[in-house]
Design a protein around this motif. Sequence first.
Motif, PDB file in Angstrom:
ATOM      1  N   LYS A 667      55.485  52.150  47.055  1.00 36.93           N
ATOM      2  CA  LYS A 667      55.252  50.719  46.955  1.00 36.93           C
ATOM      3  C   LYS A 667      53.785  50.423  47.224  1.00 36.93           C
ATOM      4  CE  LYS A 667      58.053  46.735  47.994  1.00 36.93           C
ATOM      5  NZ  LYS A 667      59.027  46.187  48.914  1.00 36.93           N
ATOM      6  N   ASN A 668      53.243  51.081  48.243  1.00 35.04           N
ATOM      7  CA  ASN A 668      51.860  50.822  48.597  1.00 35.04           C
ATOM      8  C   ASN A 668      50.919  51.146  47.447  1.00 35.04           C
ATOM      9  OD1 ASN A 668      52.578  49.935  51.053  1.00 35.04           O
ATOM     10  ND2 ASN A 668      52.041  51.814  52.156  1.00 35.04           N
ATOM     11  N   THR A 669      51.132  52.303  46.823  1.00 35.60           N
ATOM     12  CA  THR A 669      50.231  52.661  45.726  1.00 35.60           C
ATOM     13  C   THR A 669      50.393  51.686  44.575  1.00 35.60           C
ATOM     14  OG1 THR A 669      51.886  54.266  45.119  1.00 35.60           O
ATOM     15  CG2 THR A 669      49.874  55.126  46.118  1.00 35.60           C
ATOM     16  N   ALA A 670      51.663  51.314  44.300  1.00 36.71           N
ATOM     17  CA  ALA A 670      51.897  50.374  43.207  1.00 36.71           C
ATOM     18  C   ALA A 670      51.244  49.043  43.526  1.00 36.71           C
ATOM     19  CB  ALA A 670      53.387  50.195  42.989  1.00 36.71           C
ATOM     20  N   ASP A 671      51.457  48.576  44.772  1.00 32.55           N
ATOM     21  CA  ASP A 671      50.861  47.315  45.181  1.00 32.55           C
ATOM     22  C   ASP A 671      49.356  47.380  45.080  1.00 32.55           C
ATOM     23  OD1 ASP A 671      53.285  46.365  45.623  1.00 32.55           O
ATOM     24  OD2 ASP A 671      53.187  46.312  47.815  1.00 32.55           O
ATOM     25  N   LYS A 672      48.831  48.496  45.503  1.00 33.77           N
ATOM     26  CA  LYS A 672      47.383  48.666  45.490  1.00 33.77           C
ATOM     27  C   LYS A 672      46.846  48.517  44.070  1.00 33.77           C
ATOM     28  CE  LYS A 672      45.853  51.441  49.163  1.00 33.77           C
ATOM     29  NZ  LYS A 672      45.910  52.819  49.617  1.00 33.77           N
ATOM     30  N   ALA A 673      47.557  49.159  43.142  1.00 39.01           N
ATOM     31  CA  ALA A 673      47.118  49.087  41.751  1.00 39.01           C
ATOM     32  C   ALA A 673      47.138  47.640  41.277  1.00 39.01           C
ATOM     33  CB  ALA A 673      48.008  49.949  40.879  1.00 39.01           C
ATOM     34  N   VAL A 674      48.216  46.924  41.615  1.00 34.90           N
ATOM     35  CA  VAL A 674      48.333  45.534  41.183  1.00 34.90           C
ATOM     36  C   VAL A 674      47.207  44.707  41.797  1.00 34.90           C
ATOM     37  CG1 VAL A 674      49.753  43.474  41.372  1.00 34.90           C
ATOM     38  CG2 VAL A 674      50.808  45.660  40.791  1.00 34.90           C
ATOM     39  N   ILE A 675      46.978  44.936  43.096  1.00 34.84           N
ATOM     40  CA  ILE A 675      45.947  44.153  43.780  1.00 34.84           C
ATOM     41  C   ILE A 675      44.572  44.454  43.197  1.00 34.84           C
ATOM     42  CG2 ILE A 675      44.721  43.986  45.979  1.00 34.84           C
ATOM     43  CD1 ILE A 675      47.495  44.087  47.316  1.00 34.84           C
ATOM     44  N   GLU A 676      44.345  45.726  42.910  1.00 42.36           N
ATOM     45  CA  GLU A 676      43.062  46.112  42.303  1.00 42.36           C
ATOM     46  C   GLU A 676      42.863  45.361  41.000  1.00 42.36           C
ATOM     47  OE1 GLU A 676      40.180  47.422  42.965  1.00 42.36           O
ATOM     48  OE2 GLU A 676      41.161  47.620  44.915  1.00 42.36           O
ATOM     49  N   ALA A 677      43.918  45.363  40.177  1.00 43.15           N
ATOM     50  CA  ALA A 677      43.828  44.713  38.870  1.00 43.15           C
ATOM     51  C   ALA A 677      43.535  43.233  39.051  1.00 43.15           C
ATOM     52  CB  ALA A 677      45.127  44.910  38.093  1.00 43.15           C
ATOM     53  N   ARG A 678      44.213  42.611  40.046  1.00 46.96           N
ATOM     54  CA  ARG A 678      44.000  41.179  40.262  1.00 46.96           C
ATOM     55  C   ARG A 678      42.579  40.911  40.740  1.00 46.96           C
ATOM     56  NH1 ARG A 678      49.417  40.006  43.376  1.00 46.96           N
ATOM     57  NH2 ARG A 678      50.848  39.870  41.603  1.00 46.96           N
ATOM     58  N   ARG A 679      42.117  41.764  41.602  1.00 45.39           N
ATOM     59  CA  ARG A 679      40.772  41.573  42.144  1.00 45.39           C
ATOM     60  C   ARG A 679      39.760  41.611  40.999  1.00 45.39           C
ATOM     61  NH1 ARG A 679      40.438  45.368  46.767  1.00 45.39           N
ATOM     62  NH2 ARG A 679      41.679  43.836  47.890  1.00 45.39           N
ATOM     63  N   ARG A 680      40.002  42.572  40.110  1.00 43.96           N
ATOM     64  CA  ARG A 680      39.091  42.708  38.976  1.00 43.96           C
ATOM     65  C   ARG A 680      39.123  41.441  38.108  1.00 43.96           C
ATOM     66  NH1 ARG A 680      40.241  44.774  34.373  1.00 43.96           N
ATOM     67  NH2 ARG A 680      42.265  45.377  35.123  1.00 43.96           N
ATOM     68  N   LEU A 681      40.370  40.967  37.817  1.00 45.48           N
ATOM     69  CA  LEU A 681      40.520  39.770  36.998  1.00 45.48           C
ATOM     70  C   LEU A 681      39.797  38.592  37.634  1.00 45.48           C
ATOM     71  CD1 LEU A 681      44.266  39.930  35.930  1.00 45.48           C
ATOM     72  CD2 LEU A 681      42.277  40.075  34.446  1.00 45.48           C
ATOM     73  N   LEU A 682      39.976  38.473  38.945  1.00 42.88           N
ATOM     74  CA  LEU A 682      39.382  37.343  39.659  1.00 42.88           C
ATOM     75  C   LEU A 682      37.858  37.420  39.582  1.00 42.88           C
ATOM     76  CD1 LEU A 682      39.968  34.873  41.410  1.00 42.88           C
ATOM     77  CD2 LEU A 682      39.868  36.351  43.401  1.00 42.88           C
ATOM     78  N   GLN A 683      37.308  38.615  39.801  1.00 41.55           N
ATOM     79  CA  GLN A 683      35.853  38.775  39.764  1.00 41.55           C
ATOM     80  C   GLN A 683      35.320  38.429  38.384  1.00 41.55           C
ATOM     81  OE1 GLN A 683      34.257  38.935  42.291  1.00 41.55           O
ATOM     82  NE2 GLN A 683      35.774  39.654  43.764  1.00 41.55           N
ATOM     83  N   GLU A 684      35.996  38.942  37.374  1.00 43.09           N
ATOM     84  CA  GLU A 684      35.547  38.695  35.998  1.00 43.09           C
ATOM     85  C   GLU A 684      35.520  37.203  35.716  1.00 43.09           C
ATOM     86  OE1 GLU A 684      37.283  42.733  33.909  1.00 43.09           O
ATOM     87  OE2 GLU A 684      38.098  40.781  33.332  1.00 43.09           O
ATOM     88  N   TRP A 685      36.625  36.558  36.125  1.00 38.70           N
ATOM     89  CA  TRP A 685      36.746  35.138  35.847  1.00 38.70           C
ATOM     90  C   TRP A 685      35.641  34.364  36.566  1.00 38.70           C
ATOM     91  CZ3 TRP A 685      39.145  32.025  32.586  1.00 38.70           C
ATOM     92  CH2 TRP A 685      39.203  30.665  32.876  1.00 38.70           C
ATOM     93  N   LEU A 686      35.456  34.645  37.840  1.00 35.02           N
ATOM     94  CA  LEU A 686      34.457  33.904  38.609  1.00 35.02           C
ATOM     95  C   LEU A 686      33.061  34.120  38.030  1.00 35.02           C
ATOM     96  CD1 LEU A 686      35.796  34.443  42.223  1.00 35.02           C
ATOM     97  CD2 LEU A 686      35.886  32.365  40.844  1.00 35.02           C
ATOM     98  N   ALA A 687      32.776  35.347  37.602  1.00 36.06           N
ATOM     99  CA  ALA A 687      31.469  35.637  37.035  1.00 36.06           C
ATOM    100  C   ALA A 687      31.265  34.823  35.757  1.00 36.06           C
ATOM    101  CB  ALA A 687      31.352  37.129  36.744  1.00 36.06           C
ATOM    102  N   TRP A 688      32.335  34.789  34.941  1.00 35.57           N
ATOM    103  CA  TRP A 688      32.215  34.052  33.678  1.00 35.57           C
ATOM    104  C   TRP A 688      32.019  32.567  33.940  1.00 35.57           C
ATOM    105  CZ3 TRP A 688      35.414  30.462  31.063  1.00 35.57           C
ATOM    106  CH2 TRP A 688      35.049  30.220  29.730  1.00 35.57           C
ATOM    107  N   ARG A 689      32.771  32.053  34.919  1.00 38.29           N
ATOM    108  CA  ARG A 689      32.676  30.636  35.255  1.00 38.29           C
ATOM    109  C   ARG A 689      31.258  30.314  35.728  1.00 38.29           C
ATOM    110  NH1 ARG A 689      34.145  27.038  33.487  1.00 38.29           N
ATOM    111  NH2 ARG A 689      34.023  25.713  35.326  1.00 38.29           N
ATOM    112  N   GLU A 690      30.733  31.192  36.529  1.00 39.07           N
ATOM    113  CA  GLU A 690      29.397  30.954  37.061  1.00 39.07           C
ATOM    114  C   GLU A 690      28.381  30.867  35.925  1.00 39.07           C
ATOM    115  OE1 GLU A 690      26.762  33.246  40.307  1.00 39.07           O
ATOM    116  OE2 GLU A 690      28.942  33.313  40.617  1.00 39.07           O
TER     117      GLU A 690
END
Lengths: 737, 339
Positions: A667-690
Amino acid sequence: MAHSYENLPMEDDEFDESQIDFTDIEEQYQVRLDEGLDAFVVIDGLPVVPDDSKAKLVKFILRKLNSVGKVKDDGVHMPVNEEGKTEGYAFVEYNAPSEAIAAVKQLHLTPLDKRHVMQVNKLTDIDRYGREGRIEEDYTPPKVEPFAQTEHLRSWLGDAEGRDQMVMFRGEKVGVFWNNKEEAPEPVVDRENWTESFVQWSPQGTFLTSIHSQGVQLWGGKAWSRQKRFSHPGVNLVDFSPNEKYVTTWSHRPLQVDENHPVPLLSLEEDGKNYIIWDVATGKPLRSFTTLDVPTSTDAEGNPVKKKMQWPTFKWSSDDKYVARMTQGHSISVYELPRMNLLDKTTIKIEGVMDFEWAPATPKRDGIKTYEQLFCYWTPELGSNPAKVGLMTIPTKEVVRTRNLFNVSDAKLHWQSDAGYVCVKVDRHSKSKKSLATNLEIFRVKEKGVPVEVVDSIKETVINFAWEPKGTRFVLITTGEIPAQTAVPPKTAVSFFAPEKLKGGAVGNFHHIKTIDKKNSNAIYWSPKGRFVVVASLQSQQSFELDFWDLSFDKPKDEAEKGEKDLNASLQLMATAEHYGITDIEWDPSGRYVATVASAFRHHMENGYHMYDFKGNLLREESIDRFKQLVWRPRPPTLLSKEEQAEIRKNLRNYSKVFDEQDQAKKNTADKAVIEARRRLLQEWLAWRESMVRMLEEEGAVIELNGGKIPSEEDEGAEEIEEIVEEIIEESEEVVP
Amino acid sequence: MRPILLSGHERALTQVKYNPDGDIIFSVSKDHVVCAWFSHNGERLGTYHGHQGALWTVDVDPTSTLLATGGADNTMRLWEVKTGKLLKTWDFPTSIKRVEFSADGRQLLGVTEKRSGHLGTIVVYEIDPDPEAEQTDEQSLRIVCEDSKPTVAGFSYLAHYIISGHEDGTVSQWDAKSGELLYNAQVHEPDMLITDLQWAPDRTYFITASKDKTARISAADSLEVLKTYTTDTPLNSAAITPVKEYVILGGGQAAMDVTTTSARQGKFEARFYHKIFAEEIGRVRGHFGPLNYVAVHPQGTGYCSGGEDGYVRVHHFDKPYFDFLYEVEREQAQEQANL
């Protein structure tokens, strides 16, 4: 002058056929008749005798030959060679070709004495197969195919995490998946148009069966390659024997096999048949049968009752040794495997027989040491004879127990999975035939003399009944009178029964534990390991409930009521769930998960599945367009001995600790992967917005940066003024004395 | 908070809109009447009478002085918000499917229907924000769409571009000055009608809803699809929420199929997705017909939906709505706070 009837020339009537020369036509259309050799057979393997004892030998074999037909007078021709001895063969002429065929069938390979075995063949066959050039003169040894390693058919059992597989049929696609609890199932194989109508597992999970208009195919192994193919054009249904040795296929259309419609592996013998029983190992048909016409009966108003076909029609004994079919009202035919010959060459006459069921396991009756299989059957009231339930043992065909019953309108036979009990659910009508009530007649098969216990406390009609697998408890659903012409089905009640606990672990009388009233339930699904049961309402329009029950719930000590102790059950409703449009329920073979299905076979509303754990916690739900089937892959019986299983159960705590850790890690590894993906999405979005905001600032987009409002001077120096308005609605004065 | 049910319309709603302050909701319906409501309590402020056919669209200018409407009577009309006075009527050969003001309120576009020999067009008028002024009859721009009928359109940031959605699932970018087609992108599935196009507050990106059961966010300048939200039902509308990073999608079984399916089956729910992660986070039930339009309060404090069932449902968001954060968002917020 016109020709009238009176003056037609008379000569024309006296037409002489013999005057015409037909020879040219006869020559053209001549049919080459049999040369009359069809009535001849050749007998080999006879003793070589001197000429003078030839007559004696002829007389001897004639006795045998005449047992199947009439040999023509002087029909035996036994050539004698120069030495004055017979050659060991003879030519025999029968009166008719049919008798010759019968002779070949029945007399071929019959022993005459210790040293001589008679071989009987048709003369035409000798000519056809033995003619010069047809057989090679030189002996060539048969080619032995080099051994080819086949796939491991049970490799899925070696999954490191002990997961179970399931097959899902959605749209036109069939796929096999690993169950991953909350996570999306992991695909093993997924194919378009794998089957034409449905898929089915073999009873131990070795093969996946697909149905096609040409026949049935079995798939398996790691590569999901085709393992076997049984050609049966127009096949509708398939049934395996319990140990996967044999398969029955059935089509509602009689088979058509002849020169114009050749079917691989099938011979003329299968022509016109509906059922074929196949040997799975060789892939060859063993025997075929036609569908029996069910005697049409009429209901009270004289309308013909449409009988549902019983499936499986050919019922297997638990060890694949026998298969039996009932001719309703007359007899049961038991066939022995693997030869598929009728046991003792006769059917078992049971007048009026309505239904029968084999014991689902090899019974171990008290004091019976020899091999036996049991089946249970019932017959209705015939004339002044009462209705009867009987237990018959095979191969001796002895009736080991019967019981007479009265006022029976219907009966159903329910074996407990270990063949320890068989419960006969008897629907009895009152004398006026107006009301129905149900009795349960429970045969204790393993106890001496097969005692019968009657549960007659049920006042209503039992619509469903189920034994706990490998257990001694059962659940049933009752309903009251069905009010005529109402769209709403009547309320049902669910009752639980358990035996009394006796000293020494013996099983006492069955007692009622609890009844839950005013339910809509109609289906009972026990966990394959027992203890847990799901009671549900399937294929209903209004209700989609699922109740998850535990029958061995560990109550905290102070809650345990007195008097409960002597019953072998402690009932607890663990959870209730709802699945809209539910049509099927499937326990996984380990009893850990329950899958519920809304199948497109039944309706088109919210097709898909839900996955619950055995406690009724919803793990996962998925709706899939045109979802048709979800079937768990069965597992073969465990190879562990009882002691080993007990050992594991004792140490379950240690094992589960390891499993919990594994689960957590995964579960931890799966969660980690999901969280990583979300973090990436969030960073991309914020950068684009900026970058966008910067762009707007550069372009001087004031309104846009203010969220669409035109910024005004006032806004900047805006001051919020709070205004309190008091409204006096009514005022009255009272004088207090 | 319990939703407020606005039951002033007699027929299916076609569009609902908040004014930029968010205190007034304008709604148009097939019953020919435009209604204005107070958003905080659902009281009706007034109606605008004059249209002779079903209304398809409404928009209000950024100062809440002017209201534009369009409908099946082939007219586009301009009203004074305060008084309900009809200021101007523009006549067309076909009905008006969509009207929208530019961000500064000085331009108004209309999308005309393609019918009986007339191609679908996008027309633009210069607007004088003074309600006393005489409005022009002259179109400052007229774009004729020859390839595929436009269904929705709007102005990008600074009115640089006009973005239009089409019945074949494509989105076009036009130069808002010259009317030149700059770019055309197949944003949705081919031949799947685009039903709605709504802007982010700063008009740099927009969300489109389509019959292909998805909504997508695209960038206004590149038309690149940034996010895709997949549902199990045809969509009629999609909105982007300010404050929180969500989108709200509305739709349901096509109105003509509704009688053959149960309310449950129709999927008449407003669906909330996380804008960045494109994961569904919640649903709001209530309508018993498909949702034709969803609009979000400009300050992000609530939303309203207009349904085929003739009702507008006004929702005010509760505290949990604002509190909800994904773990990674919380991390981000923490980092921001630490800076």
